[in-house]
Design an enzyme around this catalytic site. Sequence first.
Site, PDB file in Angstrom:
ATOM      1  N   TYR A 349       0.820  -1.214   0.000  1.00  0.00           N
ATOM      2  CA  TYR A 349       0.000   0.000   0.000  1.00  0.00           C
ATOM      3  C   TYR A 349       0.853   1.264   0.000  1.00  0.00           C
ATOM      4  O   TYR A 349       0.398   2.329  -0.398  1.00  0.00           O
ATOM      5  CB  TYR A 349      -0.936   0.030   1.223  1.00  0.00           C
ATOM      6  CG  TYR A 349      -2.136  -0.867   1.091  1.00  0.00           C
ATOM      7  CD1 TYR A 349      -2.108  -2.000   0.308  1.00  0.00           C
ATOM      8  CD2 TYR A 349      -3.318  -0.571   1.761  1.00  0.00           C
ATOM      9  CE1 TYR A 349      -3.198  -2.828   0.183  1.00  0.00           C
ATOM     10  CE2 TYR A 349      -4.435  -1.395   1.644  1.00  0.00           C
ATOM     11  CZ  TYR A 349      -4.368  -2.519   0.861  1.00  0.00           C
ATOM     12  OH  TYR A 349      -5.453  -3.330   0.748  1.00  0.00           O
ATOM     13  N   LYS A 400       3.116 -15.062   2.442  1.00  0.00           N
ATOM     14  CA  LYS A 400       3.167 -15.770   1.155  1.00  0.00           C
ATOM     15  C   LYS A 400       4.642 -16.025   0.856  1.00  0.00           C
ATOM     16  O   LYS A 400       5.163 -15.694  -0.208  1.00  0.00           O
ATOM     17  CB  LYS A 400       2.479 -14.895   0.088  1.00  0.00           C
ATOM     18  CG  LYS A 400       2.307 -15.535  -1.260  1.00  0.00           C
ATOM     19  CD  LYS A 400       1.326 -16.696  -1.270  1.00  0.00           C
ATOM     20  CE  LYS A 400       1.297 -17.355  -2.638  1.00  0.00           C
ATOM     21  NZ  LYS A 400       0.635 -18.665  -2.622  1.00  0.00           N
ATOM     22  N   ASP A 434      -3.112 -17.981   0.845  1.00  0.00           N
ATOM     23  CA  ASP A 434      -4.148 -18.625   0.030  1.00  0.00           C
ATOM     24  C   ASP A 434      -4.838 -19.726   0.830  1.00  0.00           C
ATOM     25  O   ASP A 434      -6.066 -19.846   0.845  1.00  0.00           O
ATOM     26  CB  ASP A 434      -3.576 -19.148  -1.304  1.00  0.00           C
ATOM     27  CG  ASP A 434      -2.175 -19.759  -1.157  1.00  0.00           C
ATOM     28  OD1 ASP A 434      -1.610 -19.717  -0.042  1.00  0.00           O
ATOM     29  OD2 ASP A 434      -1.644 -20.273  -2.150  1.00  0.00           O
ATOM     30  N   ASP A 458      -6.332  -6.887   4.758  1.00  0.00           N
ATOM     31  CA  ASP A 458      -7.489  -6.238   4.137  1.00  0.00           C
ATOM     32  C   ASP A 458      -8.417  -7.297   3.533  1.00  0.00           C
ATOM     33  O   ASP A 458      -9.628  -7.323   3.783  1.00  0.00           O
ATOM     34  CB  ASP A 458      -6.970  -5.276   3.049  1.00  0.00           C
ATOM     35  CG  ASP A 458      -8.040  -4.333   2.548  1.00  0.00           C
ATOM     36  OD1 ASP A 458      -9.197  -4.458   2.994  1.00  0.00           O
ATOM     37  OD2 ASP A 458      -7.724  -3.468   1.713  1.00  0.00           O
ATOM     38  N   ASP A 462     -12.283  -9.081   5.127  1.00  0.00           N
ATOM     39  CA  ASP A 462     -13.569  -9.098   4.411  1.00  0.00           C
ATOM     40  C   ASP A 462     -14.079 -10.532   4.314  1.00  0.00           C
ATOM     41  O   ASP A 462     -15.273 -10.802   4.444  1.00  0.00           O
ATOM     42  CB  ASP A 462     -13.416  -8.515   3.006  1.00  0.00           C
ATOM     43  CG  ASP A 462     -13.666  -7.007   2.977  1.00  0.00           C
ATOM     44  OD1 ASP A 462     -13.309  -6.350   3.980  1.00  0.00           O
ATOM     45  OD2 ASP A 462     -14.220  -6.505   1.976  1.00  0.00           O
TER      46      ASP A 462
END
Length: 576
Positions: A349, A400, A434, A458, A462
């Site tokens: 970001y 990751k 993942d 983020d 959700d």
Amino acid sequence: MEKFERLTGAAAPLMRININTDIIIPINRLISYKRGELGPWCFEAWRYAAEGVEIPEFVLNKPRYRHAKILVAGDNFGCGSSREHAVWSLSDFGFRCIIAPSFGDIFYWNCFQNGLLPIRLPENKVKELAAEIELTEDASMTIDLKTLSIATPTGREIAFTTDPERREALLEGLDDIGMTLKFDAQIRNHQSRDRKARPWIYRREETSRVARVLILAGDGIGSEIVAEVQRVVEWFMAKRRLAIELREELFGISAWKAYGELMRKETWDEIVAADAILFGAIGSPEYGQLPAAAREVDQLLRIRKELDLFCNLRPVRTLAALRACSTLRPDVIEGCDLMIVRELCGGIYFGTPRAREKLADGSERAVNTCMYTTAEIERIARTAFELARVRSGRVCSVDKSNVLTETGGLWRDTVQTLRDRHYQDISLSHMYVDNCAMQLVRAPKQFDVLLTENLFGDILSDCAAMVAGSLGMLPSASMGPLRPDGGRHALYEPIHGSAPDIAGKGIANPLGAIMSFALCLRYSLGLPQEADRLEGAVAAAISRGARTADIAQPRDNAISTKTMGDAVLKELEQTQ
Ligand code: NAD
């Protein structure tokens, strides 16, 4: 309090057992008489006949014991209620020492607080002493607290023991407060050193000043949900006397329309000065019509970066009444309670270079950079470990590192090293992002504290929204590092965005925003009980059937944003 060093005076034997505090001073006398006036009513039921005439056989009515200063009594003296009045009435009568095989616990400690010395002696010794007092012409005895000895009427010596601190207090004529005040200078010195070393411990005291809370409603449904938050804040100010100075600034498209700026300088000054910011949402199709220069900086990201709000907490809980709202099976989510700890000031970001450029062939190339430093990872990991210590002791760190071997690898190594060095009591696992997305919908209850970087946090939060039933239910807290003054910048917002698809319809769920204020109560205002009160009111409103459209079942009557606010306020009133 009068000092107690050496006492010489008449002793009276009262060898009844279980003399309780109601017998020592009857409760009805406490209504009309104060401390200092209770002596005449001490042992009233035994001293006087019904007409108020003295009963001559009662030991304390006999001339030789009328002015006794020492009482020799049976087992379990002073049992019964915790009233201090029993001790007062004995003192008012003239006693300064009670000797017995045992005492009611509370009575015993009350004696020291009020300058009366209780002495425990073995039962046979108390009985011998009582007999000796009765048989000796002069019933006088001496109690020496300095030498811990009793001189009996015949001149025998009996040694006794007592609590060393209580002895010191009686010798100096001090009660507990007096004893504490003896160390006043040391306590003040320690506190002033401690205040510098650990300022956060003293925050509550410091924030007993008025807290500055700034409302930034922002775009889309922001103004609708924040209007309900504002009513809740005002309820706490009015009904719970919270010292809050509530301020408000336009932010985003509404600020552009009013001032030609998305965030004017005055707003920025308010942001920096605020103890806490209650934020709605950012994002609107109207940004597309603004000049490119105005759109260059995302104003919410600017706040996060410049206030260094690196620590983003996203609690995710399944409310029992909302199990059926989720697309996940009730048994999969029931009882789920996890905390996503998201790094908020680093990663892709904010990393540079970032660019979008035209290539010679007319196509484009875009670049974003993911970047993390050891220090950035350590400080957020520390938060996760500390939180785990007051939760279940488990942290799952998500990265990751199999593909993003640089940033992901540094993330994993840093988190593991920190755990091994400083948090060996925490059980740490690592998971690829993942897999984590899949595990969050397959078996979310396996997680407790989920630690992750900015972008993954983020997305995963959700995803976790389905555990709570709706995106509209989830709150968040974004906090900066502790400042030397003991405060920290903090921004509270629901995790969802501006929801342009439903903006202006008055149907958005305000509960994520309202529960963000609960986090503000807990983390910025230091009022966990008020936070519990608000979270309890939200849960109660839901369990009584209040449902906005996003959490309504087909059979439910969906209510508006404002009606949901009403329902929470109604439940808050019940808690008063
Ligand atoms: P969104 O979170 O705004 O909406 C996603 C879906 O959830 C929509 O269908 C929306 O109607 C619904 N929803 C969200 N909040 C709800 C609520 N309180 N009650 C009922 N339903 C709700 O995400 P999006 O549509 O991807 O993004 C819309 C805008 O919000 C974009 O401009 C985006 O950049 C921005 N955004 C802002 C934030 C933020 O302010 N922190 C976060 C995410 C997205």
